[in-house]
Design a protein around this motif. Structure first.
Motif, PDB file in Angstrom:
ATOM      1  N   SER A 148       1.212  -1.491  -0.259  1.00  0.00           N
ATOM      2  CA  SER A 148       0.099   0.289  -0.248  1.00  0.00           C
ATOM      3  C   SER A 148       1.143   1.421   0.293  1.00  0.00           C
ATOM      4  O   SER A 148       1.822   1.323   0.786  1.00  0.00           O
ATOM      5  CB  SER A 148      -1.151   0.064   1.119  1.00  0.00           C
ATOM      6  N   ARG A 149       0.523   2.305  -0.657  1.00  0.00           N
ATOM      7  CA  ARG A 149       1.071   3.175  -1.038  1.00  0.00           C
ATOM      8  C   ARG A 149       1.077   4.860  -0.333  1.00  0.00           C
ATOM      9  O   ARG A 149      -0.577   4.609  -0.337  1.00  0.00           O
ATOM     10  CB  ARG A 149       1.394   3.642  -2.440  1.00  0.00           C
ATOM     11  N   SER A 150       1.648   5.757  -0.039  1.00  0.00           N
ATOM     12  CA  SER A 150       0.995   7.285   0.810  1.00  0.00           C
ATOM     13  C   SER A 150       0.772   7.760  -0.197  1.00  0.00           C
ATOM     14  O   SER A 150       1.273   7.048  -1.626  1.00  0.00           O
ATOM     15  CB  SER A 150       2.810   7.210   1.367  1.00  0.00           C
ATOM     16  N   GLY A 151       0.148   9.085  -0.174  1.00  0.00           N
ATOM     17  CA  GLY A 151      -0.114   9.695  -0.929  1.00  0.00           C
ATOM     18  C   GLY A 151       1.155  10.894  -1.507  1.00  0.00           C
ATOM     19  O   GLY A 151       0.689  11.262  -3.001  1.00  0.00           O
ATOM     20  N   GLU A 152       2.278  10.503  -1.230  1.00  0.00           N
ATOM     21  CA  GLU A 152       3.650  10.937  -1.402  1.00  0.00           C
ATOM     22  C   GLU A 152       3.979  10.414  -2.614  1.00  0.00           C
ATOM     23  O   GLU A 152       3.546   9.393  -2.731  1.00  0.00           O
ATOM     24  CB  GLU A 152       4.129  11.019  -0.408  1.00  0.00           C
ATOM     25  N   GLN A 157       8.250   4.003   8.087  1.00  0.00           N
ATOM     26  CA  GLN A 157       7.224   4.488   7.837  1.00  0.00           C
ATOM     27  C   GLN A 157       6.372   3.705   7.362  1.00  0.00           C
ATOM     28  O   GLN A 157       6.227   2.327   6.630  1.00  0.00           O
ATOM     29  CB  GLN A 157       6.674   5.474   6.224  1.00  0.00           C
ATOM     30  N   GLN A 158       4.935   3.596   7.671  1.00  0.00           N
ATOM     31  CA  GLN A 158       3.918   2.534   7.729  1.00  0.00           C
ATOM     32  C   GLN A 158       3.388   2.104   6.215  1.00  0.00           C
ATOM     33  O   GLN A 158       3.438   1.480   5.809  1.00  0.00           O
ATOM     34  CB  GLN A 158       2.093   2.981   8.596  1.00  0.00           C
ATOM     35  N   ARG A 159       3.043   3.708   5.821  1.00  0.00           N
ATOM     36  CA  ARG A 159       3.674   3.195   3.953  1.00  0.00           C
ATOM     37  C   ARG A 159       4.728   3.976   3.496  1.00  0.00           C
ATOM     38  O   ARG A 159       4.492   4.788   3.680  1.00  0.00           O
ATOM     39  CB  ARG A 159       1.960   3.940   3.934  1.00  0.00           C
ATOM     40  N   PRO A 189       6.616   5.752   0.080  1.00  0.00           N
ATOM     41  CA  PRO A 189       5.378   6.646  -0.968  1.00  0.00           C
ATOM     42  C   PRO A 189       5.484   6.129  -2.868  1.00  0.00           C
ATOM     43  O   PRO A 189       5.956   4.920  -3.046  1.00  0.00           O
ATOM     44  CB  PRO A 189       6.974   7.868  -1.255  1.00  0.00           C
ATOM     45  N   ARG A 190       5.074   6.447  -3.282  1.00  0.00           N
ATOM     46  CA  ARG A 190       4.700   5.423  -4.976  1.00  0.00           C
ATOM     47  C   ARG A 190       5.668   6.351  -5.070  1.00  0.00           C
ATOM     48  O   ARG A 190       6.467   7.253  -5.411  1.00  0.00           O
ATOM     49  CB  ARG A 190       3.357   7.090  -5.724  1.00  0.00           C
TER      50      ARG A 190
END
Length: 188
Positions: free
Chosen positions: A129-133, A165-167, A169-170
């Protein structure tokens, strides 16, 4: 685009695909199919790629321009060989890709040239799963751009605190200036 070989594939196995005069993918080998199946990449299954252009898989304009130049040189009868880094979660890999005219088609063949262990890291795992960054990673060497500087992925992971980080970045695949110069000069 991340190179189509971005996840695990057997070390000694060549992954091959061919494009026609319009850059449409017309053939992939069994190793390509195994790669797609083993890495949860249905978008790379033969039925999903046949008839689509190579350019459908390359979002970055600089990377596309480099591929276009390599394909043009190969079509003129000048085979091109380039190295690119293609890490997977557990391994640092350098791949050797040869691009050559093969009858009416251009053939791309990639094989692992070097491989070493890498701490398991989710940055390259497509299923995470990716963050919005987003972060920019070079399609060729996998260095990460931070503040206008291109640094090795291990150093970037530490600098950006990606392991905590839990997620993650893209990853946006682009071409760094050093690889642009090297790949542009290849085969000339």
């Amino acid at each position: 685009m991340n190179h189509p070989l971005a996840a695990t594939s057997p070390r000694d196995e060549s992954i091959v695909y061919r494009i026609d005069a319009n850059a449409r993918i017309v053939e992939v080998n069994d190793a390509w199919t195994r790669f797609a199946n083993n890495n949860g990449a249905p978008e790379l299954a033969p039925d999903a790629v046949f008839g689509r252009t190579l350019w459908d898989f390359i979002a970055d304009p600089t990377t596309r321009a480099l591929y276009e130049a390599l394909v043009a040189r190969a079509r003129q009868g000048n085979p091109q060989t380039v190295l690119y880094r293609c890490d997977v979660p557990a391994a640092k890999r350098v791949m050797r890709m040869t691009i050559a005219l093969d009858g009416p088609h251009v053939t791309f063949e990639s094989v692992v040239a070097e491989e070493s262990e890498l701490s398991v890291f989710a940055l390259w795992d497509r299923r995470v799963s990716r963050s919005g960054e987003a972060i920019d990673a070079c399609s060729w060497c996998k260095r990460i751009e931070i503040g206008g500087h291109w640094i090795e992925v291990d150093a970037a992971v530490d600098a950006l605190g990606l392991l905590v980080q839990q997620r993650v970045p893209r990853v946006v695949h682009v071409t760094c200036p050093a690889c642009y110069a090297a790949v542009s000069a290849a085969g000339r």
